[in-house]
Enzyme design. Structure first.
Site, PDB file in Angstrom:
ATOM      1  N   CYS A 152       0.883  -1.135  -0.202  1.00 45.98           N
ATOM      2  CA  CYS A 152      -0.045   0.090   0.001  1.00 45.98           C
ATOM      3  C   CYS A 152       0.894   1.292   0.047  1.00 45.98           C
ATOM      4  O   CYS A 152       1.738   1.344  -0.783  1.00 45.98           O
ATOM      5  CB  CYS A 152      -1.005   0.150   1.136  1.00 45.98           C
ATOM      6  SG  CYS A 152      -2.406   0.868   0.806  1.00 45.98           S
ATOM      7  N   HIS A 153       0.541   2.161   0.873  1.00 38.02           N
ATOM      8  CA  HIS A 153       1.366   3.573   1.164  1.00 38.02           C
ATOM      9  C   HIS A 153       2.899   3.162   1.599  1.00 38.02           C
ATOM     10  O   HIS A 153       3.468   4.323   1.619  1.00 38.02           O
ATOM     11  CB  HIS A 153       0.713   4.305   2.188  1.00 38.02           C
ATOM     12  CG  HIS A 153      -0.484   5.065   1.479  1.00 38.02           C
ATOM     13  ND1 HIS A 153      -1.707   4.375   1.294  1.00 38.02           N
ATOM     14  CD2 HIS A 153      -0.852   6.418   1.176  1.00 38.02           C
ATOM     15  CE1 HIS A 153      -2.575   5.074   0.995  1.00 38.02           C
ATOM     16  NE2 HIS A 153      -2.261   6.136   0.775  1.00 38.02           N
TER      17      HIS A 153
END
Length: 191
Positions: free
Chosen positions: A117-118
């Site tokens: 993800c991030h």
């Protein structure tokens, strides 16, 4: 069973499932997960989900996690690999000079690295993604590409020592291959 310590990078607002699934998979595989954050203290994780009818991610509090060490205490030689958890934390912690130095050291040493993800925002900011294929949540595609990386919209992307997934929904796809790389690294270290 393998031996070795593996870093898990977090901060306030790290995503709970992004963090806890790999944490416990590492334990299950015989590794010692070491949680690293800006300082040694308790951190609040969050849950992220796009609710029906919403077009953006909704966030609410998840579990807490204790950081074992601060970024300033990381000695990359002590670890067989590193994991960059997602959530909103990477957006803030990526500027930490000690984290940047540790990230660059893991890439330079070709140790097993995972990102979800991030989490991509940390190696991207550390100038470690040029020419590398990675999965990330589509809203971080820009962060990856502007730093020279190649976005791949798949549940598991393996590019040499780098393994990545888009979100916690991909945990079952990318964490296992990363652990296999860690096991190979542990054999080299313990030989």
């Amino acid at each position: 069973m393998p031996e070795g310590k593996v870093l898990i990078i977090v901060g306030d607002a790290s995503e709970t499932l992004d963090t806890m699934y790999p944490y416990y998979r590492l334990v299950e595989a015989g590794f010692t997960p070491v949680v690293a954050a800006p300082e040694k203290r308790l951190y609040q994780m969050v849950l992220h989900e796009v609710k029906p009818g919403w077009t953006i991610t909704k966030e609410w509090e998840g579990y807490t996690i204790q950081a074992d060490i601060a970024f300033s205490e990381i000695n990359p030689d002590d670890y067989v690999g590193i994991f960059f958890s997602g959530g909103r934390a990477p957006e803030y912690i990526r500027y930490d000079k000690d984290l940047v130095a540790a990230t660059q050291a893991f890439f330079a040493a070709n140790k097993p690295i995972a990102s979800v993800c991030h989490g991509v925002e940390i190696p991207a900011y550390a100038d470690c993604v040029k020419g590398r294929r990675m999965a990330t949540v589509p809203k971080c595609k820009f962060d990856l590409e502007v730093c020279g990386g190649i976005f791949v919209n798949e549940p598991c992307v393996i590019d040499g020592n780098l393994v990545s997934g888009r979100t916690f929904h991909d945990n079952g796809h990318f964490v296992g291959p990363w652990i296999k790389l860690l096991e190979e690294q542990a054999k080299l270290v313990n030989a």
